[in-house]
Design a protein around this motif. Sequence first.
Motif, PDB file in Angstrom:
ATOM      1  N   ARG A 551      65.294  40.684   1.768  1.00 46.48           N
ATOM      2  CA  ARG A 551      66.424  40.896   2.670  1.00 46.48           C
ATOM      3  C   ARG A 551      66.359  39.954   3.876  1.00 46.48           C
ATOM      4  N   CYS A 552      65.183  39.814   4.442  1.00 46.13           N
ATOM      5  CA  CYS A 552      64.952  38.873   5.548  1.00 46.13           C
ATOM      6  C   CYS A 552      63.767  37.991   5.138  1.00 46.13           C
ATOM      7  N   PRO A 553      64.017  37.007   4.284  1.00 42.16           N
ATOM      8  CA  PRO A 553      62.931  36.292   3.604  1.00 42.16           C
ATOM      9  C   PRO A 553      62.022  35.529   4.569  1.00 42.16           C
ATOM     10  N   ILE A 554      60.808  35.285   4.103  1.00 43.94           N
ATOM     11  CA  ILE A 554      59.755  34.757   4.971  1.00 43.94           C
ATOM     12  C   ILE A 554      60.012  33.315   5.393  1.00 43.94           C
ATOM     13  N   ARG A 555      60.666  32.481   4.574  1.00 44.07           N
ATOM     14  CA  ARG A 555      60.818  31.058   4.912  1.00 44.07           C
ATOM     15  C   ARG A 555      61.622  30.873   6.195  1.00 44.07           C
TER      16      ARG A 555
END
Length: 610
Positions: A551-555
């Motif tokens: 949902r709130c990706p790490i990249r």
Amino acid sequence: MSEAHTTPDMPVSPSVPDWEKRFRAPRVSLPDWAEDAPDRSLFVSNATGTYELYAWDRSTGEQRQVTDRPNGTTDGILTPDGEAVWWFSDTDGDEFGIWMRQPFHGGDDVPAAPGLEPSYPAGLAIGRDGTTAVVGRSTDEDGTTIHVVREGSAPVEIYRHRESGGVGDLSHDGSLLAIEHTEHGDAMHSALRVTRLDGSTVAELDDTRGGTVELGLEVLGFAPVDGDSRLLVGHQRRGRWEPMIWDIASGEETELGIELPGDVNAEWYPDGSALLIAHSFEARGELWRYDLATRALTQIETPPGSVSGATARPDRTVEYLWSSAAQPPSVRSTAGGVVLDPPGMKAPASVPVEDVWVEGPGGRIHALVQKPAGTEGPLPTVFEIHGGPTWHDSDSFAAGPAAWIDHGYAVVRVNYRGSTGYGREWTDALKHRVGLIELEDITAVREWAVGSGLADPSKLVLAGGSWGGYLTLLGLGTQPEAWAVGLAAVPVADFVTSYHDEMENLKALDRTLFGGSPEEVPERYEASSPLTYVDAVRAPVYISAGVNDPRCPIRQIDNYVDRLAARGAVHEVYRYDAGHGSLVVEERIKQVRLEIDFAERHLKGAATRR
């Protein structure tokens, strides 16, 4: 009615502070029950230290743990016959996986829908015979697909569309399927379609009205009676959510006109003669019974606070999950007593919430305020911003805010524009100026908190998770002088990269909020992205992120952190092996401890109590 809860208890040392006990205390969810076997139930508990699914045979009192995975499991459903549990198996919280099936009384886990590749879930409905299911799936490549799965046969695809959507409900006889979809391109306002199980359309209902009026619909469930074609539907025709009945056979729509001031949700009583009404208004929740024959509306007595889930049983009793800001949650029954009462330590109480109404640029803003008992301001104050954005804070128990109060902080929670529970216009207000509108409301409440003497203006903490984490980073960059510390959990930090990396249904939501993709309206994404303002951030920033978060990706978080590091800004980052939050109790405690320690190190002289 009282039932024993027999899952293992977690020993807790008497020296453990109250705020940690609130996280560790055994909790249970509202039990779901099998339609044709009501003595069989399924619930979620943290009894082992990780949130997992449990099966409960009410006729014998036996309870057993169904799932046991390092990062926990909460998505599960009982088959209507009560013979099996379906549960969703992803990888370390990435929400991408397959449905598994396990016999109710225990046994091997097997793929519940063999032949379907892993995906994000998009709804599930199981037929009463236990051998037919309708499975919704979402992938970046295919968008939304819906498949009929029959035991011993290959899955059959009956629906496909690029936009978001999913399975709503199966009729009681299994002949009709209700689907929610956003084929019109507005991911915030669904339309409905009823089909047969071969995919052929029976009826359509669309309140978006050509896109000129933005109204949504939702499936609340088919009538629980064979041969009954009535579908309970949520609609927004009067500026808020409320139920109506749509008869699929005749096409007749019956708006119930329930005259309660807030959002109204509903589900059928098991005999189809009445509706259980869940009413949410000004951060509180309550229950009512609506008799369909007489149209009589009768309140069901519940304590002041919030009802966060309820279900009507075949004996016409109602079970509900209740809490308040001061009192921990419990599953209760209108028959009297507690339905599920975990043994062992009880969560310590916290302090009541106070209501504050502040005039803002878009109307009156509702804020919930808590502070340590017996204290006077000005206090170090945490603005704990909720996620969603289509969600709202309520007078319900939350261990996180209670931890800050135990450490001597006031806590302010703001139901900004975009929040649910205050009417459709309030929820829909944040289009195009995404993030900036919410911050206007938070600013108005912050000015009240300082002006009233509650908050110390030199010790203001902006904090939140998910959308609240996004607003935290955006606020630190656009209001750099206002905040002393920022704490952002699983945030959106770089909106363009987040759009390209997130799950497909969130891409659709972003296109609705912004009016297009980053390539179509780049100026709107730039204006609303925390990355745009990262070089203006002056407050110390703490960020926590799940490395498997879809949902709130790490990249996109790494992009933001790299910019902080490049100019030597004060920041700390904690990455953990999970998705959009953790289901492991000790991990949750660790994250709160890290946030509090970070704030105390950077707020010189902040009053603390432990």
